[in-house]
Design a protein around this motif. Sequence first.
Motif, PDB file in Angstrom:
ATOM      1  N   GLN A 119       0.829  -1.208   0.000  1.00 35.28           N
ATOM      2  CA  GLN A 119       0.000   0.000   0.000  1.00 35.28           C
ATOM      3  C   GLN A 119       0.863   1.258   0.000  1.00 35.28           C
ATOM      4  O   GLN A 119       0.609   2.200  -0.758  1.00 35.28           O
ATOM      5  N   ALA A 120       1.897   1.282   0.843  1.00 36.24           N
ATOM      6  CA  ALA A 120       2.770   2.453   0.904  1.00 36.24           C
ATOM      7  C   ALA A 120       3.516   2.646  -0.412  1.00 36.24           C
ATOM      8  O   ALA A 120       3.646   3.772  -0.911  1.00 36.24           O
ATOM      9  N   ALA A 121       4.002   1.546  -0.993  1.00 36.19           N
ATOM     10  CA  ALA A 121       4.724   1.634  -2.264  1.00 36.19           C
ATOM     11  C   ALA A 121       3.801   2.122  -3.377  1.00 36.19           C
ATOM     12  O   ALA A 121       4.189   2.949  -4.215  1.00 36.19           O
ATOM     13  N   SER A 122       2.567   1.614  -3.385  1.00 37.99           N
ATOM     14  CA  SER A 122       1.605   2.036  -4.402  1.00 37.99           C
ATOM     15  C   SER A 122       1.281   3.518  -4.261  1.00 37.99           C
ATOM     16  O   SER A 122       1.228   4.253  -5.257  1.00 37.99           O
ATOM     17  N   LEU A 123       1.086   3.977  -3.035  1.00 36.83           N
ATOM     18  CA  LEU A 123       0.792   5.396  -2.808  1.00 36.83           C
ATOM     19  C   LEU A 123       1.971   6.276  -3.215  1.00 36.83           C
ATOM     20  O   LEU A 123       1.780   7.400  -3.691  1.00 36.83           O
ATOM     21  N   PHE A 124       3.185   5.781  -3.035  1.00 36.67           N
ATOM     22  CA  PHE A 124       4.383   6.504  -3.464  1.00 36.67           C
ATOM     23  C   PHE A 124       4.311   6.764  -4.972  1.00 36.67           C
ATOM     24  O   PHE A 124       4.492   7.893  -5.443  1.00 36.67           O
ATOM     25  N   HIS A 125       4.005   5.720  -5.732  1.00 34.08           N
ATOM     26  CA  HIS A 125       3.911   5.863  -7.188  1.00 34.08           C
ATOM     27  C   HIS A 125       2.705   6.715  -7.586  1.00 34.08           C
ATOM     28  O   HIS A 125       2.789   7.532  -8.513  1.00 34.08           O
ATOM     29  N   ARG A 126       1.587   6.529  -6.901  1.00 34.16           N
ATOM     30  CA  ARG A 126       0.386   7.303  -7.228  1.00 34.16           C
ATOM     31  C   ARG A 126       0.602   8.795  -6.982  1.00 34.16           C
ATOM     32  O   ARG A 126       0.105   9.633  -7.737  1.00 34.16           O
ATOM     33  N   ARG A 127       1.328   9.116  -5.924  1.00 36.56           N
ATOM     34  CA  ARG A 127       1.560  10.531  -5.621  1.00 36.56           C
ATOM     35  C   ARG A 127       2.438  11.171  -6.689  1.00 36.56           C
ATOM     36  O   ARG A 127       2.227  12.332  -7.069  1.00 36.56           O
ATOM     37  N   ILE A 128       3.411  10.430  -7.192  1.00 38.79           N
ATOM     38  CA  ILE A 128       4.248  10.938  -8.276  1.00 38.79           C
ATOM     39  C   ILE A 128       3.398  11.161  -9.521  1.00 38.79           C
ATOM     40  O   ILE A 128       3.509  12.194 -10.195  1.00 38.79           O
ATOM     41  N   ALA A 129       2.528  10.203  -9.823  1.00 33.91           N
ATOM     42  CA  ALA A 129       1.661  10.331 -10.999  1.00 33.91           C
ATOM     43  C   ALA A 129       0.762  11.558 -10.885  1.00 33.91           C
ATOM     44  O   ALA A 129       0.563  12.293 -11.858  1.00 33.91           O
ATOM     45  N   ALA A 130       0.221  11.795  -9.698  1.00 42.34           N
ATOM     46  CA  ALA A 130      -0.659  12.947  -9.499  1.00 42.34           C
ATOM     47  C   ALA A 130       0.103  14.258  -9.677  1.00 42.34           C
ATOM     48  O   ALA A 130      -0.441  15.247 -10.184  1.00 42.34           O
ATOM     49  N   ALA A 170      15.723   1.929  -4.415  1.00 46.10           N
ATOM     50  CA  ALA A 170      15.234   2.405  -5.710  1.00 46.10           C
ATOM     51  C   ALA A 170      14.254   3.552  -5.524  1.00 46.10           C
ATOM     52  O   ALA A 170      14.314   4.566  -6.240  1.00 46.10           O
ATOM     53  N   HIS A 171      13.355   3.420  -4.561  1.00 45.50           N
ATOM     54  CA  HIS A 171      12.410   4.503  -4.285  1.00 45.50           C
ATOM     55  C   HIS A 171      13.141   5.736  -3.747  1.00 45.50           C
ATOM     56  O   HIS A 171      12.796   6.873  -4.087  1.00 45.50           O
ATOM     57  N   ARG A 172      14.152   5.494  -2.932  1.00 48.81           N
ATOM     58  CA  ARG A 172      14.906   6.626  -2.380  1.00 48.81           C
ATOM     59  C   ARG A 172      15.650   7.368  -3.493  1.00 48.81           C
ATOM     60  O   ARG A 172      15.706   8.611  -3.497  1.00 48.81           O
ATOM     61  N   ASP A 173      16.201   6.629  -4.442  1.00 44.54           N
ATOM     62  CA  ASP A 173      16.905   7.267  -5.560  1.00 44.54           C
ATOM     63  C   ASP A 173      15.940   8.090  -6.415  1.00 44.54           C
ATOM     64  O   ASP A 173      16.273   9.195  -6.858  1.00 44.54           O
ATOM     65  N   ILE A 174      14.752   7.540  -6.661  1.00 44.67           N
ATOM     66  CA  ILE A 174      13.744   8.279  -7.428  1.00 44.67           C
ATOM     67  C   ILE A 174      13.353   9.551  -6.681  1.00 44.67           C
ATOM     68  O   ILE A 174      13.239  10.631  -7.279  1.00 44.67           O
TER      69      ILE A 174
END
Length: 207
Positions: A119-130, A170-174
């Motif tokens: 859930q946290a990983a998905s929200l991370f990607h969703r927030r970037i998309a938004a 990977a998320h931290r680098d992004i």
Amino acid sequence: MAERLRDEIRARIVETTFHPGDLLIEKALADTYSVSKTPVREALQMLAVEGWVTVIPRRGYTVSSMGFHDIREVMELRRAVEPTVAAAAAAGVTTALVTELEELLDQQVAATDHAAAVQAASLFHRRIAAAARNRRAEATLAHLYDETTRAHALLPPLATYIAADSEHAAHRDILDGIRAADPATTERLMREHLTEAESAMIAAFYR
């Protein structure tokens, strides 16, 4: 009403309360949600268009399966769209965005179970998309994120991947690329991350 039912049934498919192959009966769903069969039928028809359920003539609907080729298609589409979206987010970075992404990454790292980490990983990607402010891209990715979440629920071996230091890195680098307002680096990092994620998902599928 039909849209609300569609969203609720879809959520149960994504979290695998409804499993692939389960038969969805209009009357049973109508009783569950205390509604008539008409909005249930409309909701199931919408879900069929979205690919979440399959129409079985004279029987009703079954929850669609998710196999190797489905995973490949989902990740190919994400690689086609998401790196560009991440670059746009980096180009328009705000302090609020960075703060939110830091919090979501912290939640993923601190998660004590697979579902919470996903859930946290998905929200991370969703927030970037938004943050990219492209409504069509965001809507496309929302469906793909749901598909990815479902894959995690169906493939328990992915619990190791989502909790791995390499996934967090990977998320931290992004996040660092976005923080630095560096679209080119962020785009490259997102593409590399999605390639690694696809490899992990395919490997988990065959375990």
